[in-house]
Design a protein around this motif. Sequence first.
Motif, PDB file in Angstrom:
ATOM      1  N   GLY A 403       8.706  -6.664  -0.248  1.00  0.00           N
ATOM      2  CA  GLY A 403       8.142  -7.289  -1.438  1.00  0.00           C
ATOM      3  C   GLY A 403       9.127  -8.083  -2.277  1.00  0.00           C
ATOM      4  O   GLY A 403       8.740  -8.640  -3.315  1.00  0.00           O
ATOM      5  N   MET A 404      10.384  -8.202  -1.842  1.00  0.00           N
ATOM      6  CA  MET A 404      11.406  -8.858  -2.657  1.00  0.00           C
ATOM      7  C   MET A 404      11.074 -10.305  -3.032  1.00  0.00           C
ATOM      8  O   MET A 404      11.145 -10.672  -4.211  1.00  0.00           O
ATOM      9  N   ALA A 435      -2.293  -1.075 -14.019  1.00  0.00           N
ATOM     10  CA  ALA A 435      -3.509  -0.291 -13.763  1.00  0.00           C
ATOM     11  C   ALA A 435      -3.668  -0.001 -12.278  1.00  0.00           C
ATOM     12  O   ALA A 435      -3.999   1.129 -11.881  1.00  0.00           O
ATOM     13  N   VAL A 436      -3.408  -1.006 -11.444  1.00  0.00           N
ATOM     14  CA  VAL A 436      -3.503  -0.815  -9.991  1.00  0.00           C
ATOM     15  C   VAL A 436      -2.452   0.183  -9.514  1.00  0.00           C
ATOM     16  O   VAL A 436      -2.740   1.087  -8.713  1.00  0.00           O
ATOM     17  N   SER A 437      -1.216   0.040 -10.018  1.00  0.00           N
ATOM     18  CA  SER A 437      -0.129   0.939  -9.609  1.00  0.00           C
ATOM     19  C   SER A 437      -0.434   2.383  -9.959  1.00  0.00           C
ATOM     20  O   SER A 437      -0.276   3.292  -9.128  1.00  0.00           O
ATOM     21  N   LEU A 438      -0.859   2.601 -11.202  1.00  0.00           N
ATOM     22  CA  LEU A 438      -1.163   3.966 -11.628  1.00  0.00           C
ATOM     23  C   LEU A 438      -2.339   4.551 -10.850  1.00  0.00           C
ATOM     24  O   LEU A 438      -2.311   5.725 -10.455  1.00  0.00           O
ATOM     25  N   TYR A 455       8.429   7.801  -1.040  1.00  0.00           N
ATOM     26  CA  TYR A 455       7.990   6.807  -0.055  1.00  0.00           C
ATOM     27  C   TYR A 455       6.661   6.186  -0.478  1.00  0.00           C
ATOM     28  O   TYR A 455       6.461   4.967  -0.345  1.00  0.00           O
ATOM     29  N   LEU A 456       5.764   7.014  -0.968  1.00  0.00           N
ATOM     30  CA  LEU A 456       4.465   6.520  -1.420  1.00  0.00           C
ATOM     31  C   LEU A 456       4.645   5.499  -2.536  1.00  0.00           C
ATOM     32  O   LEU A 456       4.020   4.421  -2.520  1.00  0.00           O
ATOM     33  N   VAL A 457       5.490   5.804  -3.494  1.00  0.00           N
ATOM     34  CA  VAL A 457       5.714   4.908  -4.622  1.00  0.00           C
ATOM     35  C   VAL A 457       6.305   3.583  -4.148  1.00  0.00           C
ATOM     36  O   VAL A 457       5.920   2.506  -4.638  1.00  0.00           O
ATOM     37  N   THR A 462       5.459  -2.358  -3.375  1.00  0.00           N
ATOM     38  CA  THR A 462       5.415  -3.544  -2.519  1.00  0.00           C
ATOM     39  C   THR A 462       4.024  -4.163  -2.495  1.00  0.00           C
ATOM     40  O   THR A 462       3.863  -5.383  -2.600  1.00  0.00           O
ATOM     41  N   VAL A 463       3.010  -3.333  -2.376  1.00  0.00           N
ATOM     42  CA  VAL A 463       1.628  -3.837  -2.378  1.00  0.00           C
ATOM     43  C   VAL A 463       1.318  -4.555  -3.692  1.00  0.00           C
ATOM     44  O   VAL A 463       0.719  -5.639  -3.706  1.00  0.00           O
ATOM     45  N   VAL A 464       1.749  -3.986  -4.795  1.00  0.00           N
ATOM     46  CA  VAL A 464       1.470  -4.585  -6.106  1.00  0.00           C
ATOM     47  C   VAL A 464       2.206  -5.906  -6.274  1.00  0.00           C
ATOM     48  O   VAL A 464       1.689  -6.832  -6.919  1.00  0.00           O
TER      49      VAL A 464
END
Length: 572
Positions: A403-404, A435-438, A455-457, A462-464
């Motif tokens: 995601g960089m 909101a999406v991240s939380l 790892y989940l975080v 990256t998705v966000v």
Amino acid sequence: MTETEQTDPKDASRSRSLATRASALMGAGTLVSRVLGFIRTSLLAIAIGNTALVADVFETANTIPNVIYMLLAGGVFNVVLVPQIIKQAKKPDRGADYTSRLITLTALIIGGFTIAITLLAMPIIKALTMGWSEPKLVLGTVFAFWTLPQIFFYGMYAIIGQVLNAHGRFGAYMWAPVANNIIAIGFIIFYIFAFGAYTGEPGQEQLNDWSTTQTVVLAGGHTLGIIFQAVVLLWPLKRLGLNLKPKFGWKGMGLRHTGQLAGFTIVTMMIGNLSNLMINRLVTGATEARSQLETAAEQAAVPGLQALNITQLITVLPHSVFVLSISTVLFNQLARSMQAEDMSAALRTTGSGLRIFAVPMMISVAGVIVLATPVARLFASSADTAIIAAHATAQILILLAVGMPLRSGHFYLLRVFYAAENALIPMIVQVGAAAVSLSLAYGLAPLVPVEDRAYLVAIIFTVVHFLQFGLTHVLVLRYFGNYGVKGVIGTYIRTGWAAVVAGIFGVALLYPMGGYTGGWAMSTIPNAIIACAIVGVVMVAVYMLACRVFEVHELKQFTAPITNRLHRKTTT
């Protein structure tokens, strides 16, 4: 437009040259600071561990000042006040009265806030951690008492730095953190000599053996570094010749308009950083889970907040060195174009910046992915379990690396809105991302073992980044027009292929060194440094050659500051 109003080509060329030199100076300062920051982080891992108990406790407390400062006003300084200071600088007094009152007001607000927040250290630590035992909470609170005063000095560093930036003095703001890192490094080295390095003993013993003197040296040393980071800016501020002094009375400063922009920005920073704090809270659960494991090897394999923050520090380096330094200069150009209502110039600056960013960002992505394990080894301490800890950290590195470029791209596109004095759109984007991240973090966390939440975080971050860039791109097109999207995409495709070629060479070189199997390149920190240096140099050389093959014309623009300086030296 008359002839006298037309831009002199020599003046335009001189302006571009000054902007290039300013970007290079800022980039160099940021690079030196970040390298020292890596040295500091590596030494800190040697002193108290990486995937270790005290490391996570200290990281939690030491991260709070920066985050809370950003909650209060960090974004206001960076993107709201600079255009206002630029406007005031056109007045006969060069904005001296406005700047004096602004700095005075900032000192009073942040000073009062710092005192209040320091008194709330215990409930803050409780709120930002999950499942911590009483001894961990007590140590975290003691650390916080020593580190929370950093908020005031972070604030003064930021406001003074933006005053300097608005007046075209970019270097000092980027070089000041060097002083901070040097002081922190000195205290960590003293700590290692006085108390010894982390040996990988079980976490509970590390906690029981901790002393007040260790706290003073470690936390006090870091706070002293932040103090110096702010103080060193007073000299270049004085050299502006504005004769600044404390001034009270803020009526008539135009703070109502600025306050509206600042209000949106504060909400943006508040929600974004509160989101990060709450997500970090999920990761702190790994600290307690690690304490329940029996062997040191099992404990080392569980990445916590320290490991997550280290990987974010590594992946943000190219952004800080290249994107942030270039975009800081370009932001002033964007602000002036917007004030002059020259939208075509603003769009050219937007597209040009994104294309130039592609050159360093794509090779950085390839470099982080290829060198993830030896790079992580640099921050995995000198304990017997260091290789295990390095592999755990490397996995997070790879997840974040993807995601960089998107993070840097959306960061820069939001600056277009700030340059137009529109803080509402960035707020909508950032609040939506938070909101999406939380939602993803707290929705998926119950399905993931506590020891795997880092790892989940990383995946969620990256998705966000992808979502943020997509949304910001659409909004820029809607509000300002086409910034040369086709050309930007083409540049990223060509640099992407060049990065793939460089990555293949890097893997072929690192694998025989044991970089992926725990061999020579992973055995010690010095070996990891050598491996990273050799592979990194080869990858950069291959990348630059591949960029020429793939006709990446932006390579010349990006390397112009270095080649021009070398040319001047050879001709003198």
